[in-house]
Design an enzyme around this catalytic site. Structure first.
Site, PDB file in Angstrom:
ATOM      1  N   TRP A  32     -48.682  36.940  54.392  1.00 59.94           N
ATOM      2  CA  TRP A  32     -49.120  38.313  54.121  1.00 59.94           C
ATOM      3  C   TRP A  32     -49.954  38.336  52.853  1.00 59.94           C
ATOM      4  O   TRP A  32     -49.656  37.624  51.885  1.00 59.94           O
ATOM      5  CB  TRP A  32     -47.920  39.235  53.941  1.00 59.94           C
ATOM      6  N   TRP A  34     -50.849  40.740  50.160  1.00 55.88           N
ATOM      7  CA  TRP A  34     -50.429  40.998  48.771  1.00 55.88           C
ATOM      8  C   TRP A  34     -49.157  40.255  48.416  1.00 55.88           C
ATOM      9  O   TRP A  34     -48.926  39.934  47.256  1.00 55.88           O
ATOM     10  CB  TRP A  34     -50.413  42.484  48.430  1.00 55.88           C
ATOM     11  N   ASP A  35     -48.351  39.910  49.418  1.00 58.06           N
ATOM     12  CA  ASP A  35     -47.187  39.044  49.146  1.00 58.06           C
ATOM     13  C   ASP A  35     -47.666  37.741  48.507  1.00 58.06           C
ATOM     14  O   ASP A  35     -47.110  37.271  47.510  1.00 58.06           O
ATOM     15  CB  ASP A  35     -46.423  38.707  50.433  1.00 58.06           C
ATOM     16  N   GLY A 166     -49.300  49.083  52.120  1.00 57.87           N
ATOM     17  CA  GLY A 166     -48.154  48.265  51.705  1.00 57.87           C
ATOM     18  C   GLY A 166     -46.871  49.091  51.629  1.00 57.87           C
ATOM     19  O   GLY A 166     -45.782  48.547  51.585  1.00 57.87           O
ATOM     20  N   ASP A 168     -45.413  51.241  53.872  1.00 64.92           N
ATOM     21  CA  ASP A 168     -45.654  51.580  55.274  1.00 64.92           C
ATOM     22  C   ASP A 168     -45.192  52.934  55.806  1.00 64.92           C
ATOM     23  O   ASP A 168     -45.931  53.625  56.470  1.00 64.92           O
ATOM     24  CB  ASP A 168     -45.024  50.503  56.153  1.00 64.92           C
ATOM     25  N   GLU A 400     -35.120  42.502  50.046  1.00 62.93           N
ATOM     26  CA  GLU A 400     -36.475  43.048  50.136  1.00 62.93           C
ATOM     27  C   GLU A 400     -36.555  44.395  49.395  1.00 62.93           C
ATOM     28  O   GLU A 400     -37.530  44.679  48.722  1.00 62.93           O
ATOM     29  CB  GLU A 400     -36.830  43.224  51.626  1.00 62.93           C
TER      30      GLU A 400
HETATM   31  C1  9WN Z   1     -46.274  45.283  57.854  1.00 61.71           C
HETATM   32  C2  9WN Z   1     -44.457  41.572  54.207  1.00 61.71           C
HETATM   33  C3  9WN Z   1     -44.780  43.029  54.388  1.00 61.71           C
HETATM   34  C4  9WN Z   1     -45.173  43.702  53.045  1.00 61.71           C
HETATM   35  C5  9WN Z   1     -45.272  45.220  53.182  1.00 61.71           C
HETATM   36  C6  9WN Z   1     -43.962  45.726  53.777  1.00 61.71           C
HETATM   37  C7  9WN Z   1     -43.708  45.057  55.126  1.00 61.71           C
HETATM   38  C8  9WN Z   1     -44.903  44.844  57.336  1.00 61.71           C
HETATM   39  C9  9WN Z   1     -43.830  45.256  58.334  1.00 61.71           C
HETATM   40  O1  9WN Z   1     -43.645  43.658  54.964  1.00 61.71           O
HETATM   41  O2  9WN Z   1     -44.745  45.446  56.030  1.00 61.71           O
HETATM   42  O3  9WN Z   1     -47.272  44.760  57.043  1.00 61.71           O
HETATM   43  O4  9WN Z   1     -43.800  44.669  59.420  1.00 61.71           O
HETATM   44  O5  9WN Z   1     -43.031  46.138  58.042  1.00 61.71           O
HETATM   45  O6  9WN Z   1     -43.980  47.111  53.885  1.00 61.71           O
HETATM   46  O7  9WN Z   1     -45.527  45.801  51.922  1.00 61.71           O
HETATM   47  O8  9WN Z   1     -46.385  43.178  52.596  1.00 61.71           O
HETATM   48  O9  9WN Z   1     -43.500  41.404  53.217  1.00 61.71           O
END
Ligand code: 9WN
Length: 432
Positions: A32, A34-35, A166, A168, A400
């Site tokens: 991912w 920004w991760d 981010g 969501d 998380e």
């Molecule tokens: C959709 C990976 C990602 C983070 C996001 C977080 C969550 C994904 C999901 O997980 O989103 O991108 O499937 O829920 O909200 O900030 O980057 O950790």
């Protein structure tokens, strides 16, 4: 403390794959955007080659137009939905030919991540050399945003999907999403097989998320068509703060490298406009905070979330406005019985303490807030953010997201052994 640090290192090493990291086992099996940026900051403290590789791998999936996707699907697995076959990034002519990716992006953190890894580095010369090799790609990404995602030429860019934010399922998006007439799609969610469904978005919310993507796909992810047709078009203070902070870092880094006068000039022009518009358009006097702006419907979204305070990190408010912002933070989110910082206004009736981005504390937002408060000299409050972050993780584990209510004894939710929780804790513990 050493025990926590060692555990954080163990988690980061365990989530490392061949050239990139997963956010956590099972729930998020790919890379991912920004991760990866936040993860690189953690690695920089104990394994700089991995920090650099994390960034290089993400940039390797950049599209020809400078766009960086929110997911890079390195491996074949059907444990996550929506996967590569749903996104069909190949619909866009500029999409990566090397990797399958998503067709949406995420907050642009890479600029300031490069500056952070240089700050952490014990071999500045070598790290600067690495930065020299990748910085133009990050610049191209900023160029993409300012040329493709700022239709009114304001210095503020839009996101066209809540997954791009981010954050969501934040209540910020409720009005927009619930006014959409989305079909009742048939699909198989995977997230709720890994995590308690009550902590994740609902089926109906997923219908809306897919509906926005269907429109984008129908037009081959054309930015012009998306700007014209997407029901979701928002100027998000978190997203724009990340871009603005990254502008600032790119200017700093290009200056250190030398010989990039035109790029520095362009970045300064973007930056000046961004800060001005941010303060003129996105600050709400009545709420005493920065707000989200619904560009599709030309209206302010009048709620406060942890995103509302992120402009501190990007040095956007004046000293006076920062005071006001911090007063809002403490009066709404800073109750003694609550850990800082809930992701959504605890005084709102929309606040849900266990549900994903509708209330729980997220460590990346705490890290952003902490650094912003330090920059403006709010010593006691920044210390509280740091102490609360450490306590939440020490008490619950490397989750998380976390319950902000102190009375809750088991308050860790979502994925476990989560990479950015580990990585940013490591950074906070190594900071004075
Ligand atoms: C959709 C990976 C990602 C983070 C996001 C977080 C969550 C994904 C999901 O997980 O989103 O991108 O499937 O829920 O909200 O900030 O980057 O950790």
């Amino acid at each position: 403390m050493n025990e926590l640090k060692n555990k954080a290192i163990e988690i980061l090493n365990a989530n490392w794959r061949d050239g990139f990291s997963i956010p956590c086992e099972k729930l998020y099996p790919f890379q991912w955007n920004w991760d990866s940026g936040f993860i690189a900051i953690g690695f920089a403290h104990f394994d700089m080659p991995k920090a650099e590789e994390e960034i290089s791998t993400l940039l390797d999936a950049q599209w020809g137009n400078g766009f960086i996707p929110h997911i890079v699907f390195h491996t074949e697995t059907d444990t996550y939905f929506p996967g590569p076959d749903y996104f069909c990034s190949e619909l866009h002519t500029d999409a990566s030919k090397k990797y399958k990716t998503s067709g949406i992006t995420q907050p642009p953190v890479l600029g300031f991540v490069l500056a952070e890894i240089l700050r952490i580095s014990t071999d500045k010369k070598a790290t600067l050399k690495f930065i020299e090799g990748v910085i133009d790609k990050v610049y191209d990404n900023h160029n993409y945003f300012y040329t493709k995602r700022d239709p009114q030429n304001e210095g503020l860019v839009y996101i066209y999907h809540n997954w791009e934010s981010g954050t969501d399922n934040s209540p910020m998006w409720d009005d927009i999403i619930h006014n959409m007439d989305s079909p009742d799609y048939e699909f198989e969610r995977r997230d709720t097989t890994h995590v308690d469904a009550s902590q994740r978005p609902s089926k109906r919310e997923y219908d809306h998320y897919l509906h926005i993507l269907e429109i984008a796909k129908e037009h081959n992810y054309s930015d012009e068509k998306i700007a014209e047709l997407s029901p979701f078009l928002v100027q998000d203070p978190l997203f724009n703060s990340m871009l603005t902070k990254s502008n600032e870092s790119l200017i700093e880094l290009y200056t250190l490298i030398g010989g990039n006068a035109n790029k520095i000039k362009q970045l300064e022009t973007w930056q000046e406009k961004a800060i001005k518009s941010f303060n003129n358009k996105l600050f709400d006097e009545e709420l005493g905070a920065y707000i989200h702006y619904d560009l599709r419907n030309e209206r302010k979204i009048k709620h406060i979330s942890s995103s509302s305070f992120t402009p501190l990190f990007a040095n956007i408010p004046s000293k006076e406005r920062a005071e006001k912002l911090v007063q809002t933070l403490m009066s709404r989110f800073g109750n003694e019985n609550q850990y800082l910082c809930a992701s959504f206004d605890p005084e709102s009736e929309l606040y849900k303490p266990k549900k994903y981005w509708r209330g729980p504390v997220w460590i990346n937002l705490n890290w952003i807030l902490y650094n912003g408060l330090v920059q403006y000299g709010f010593k006691d409050i920044s210390k509280r953010v740091k102490d609360d972050t450490v306590e939440l993780i020490a008490k619950n584990g490397f989750y998380e997201y976390f319950d902000a209510r102190k009375e809750v004894s088991k308050g860790g939710y979502g994925g476990i052994n989560f990479s950015w929780t580990a990585s940013l804790l490591l950074d906070l513990l190594n900071k004075k």
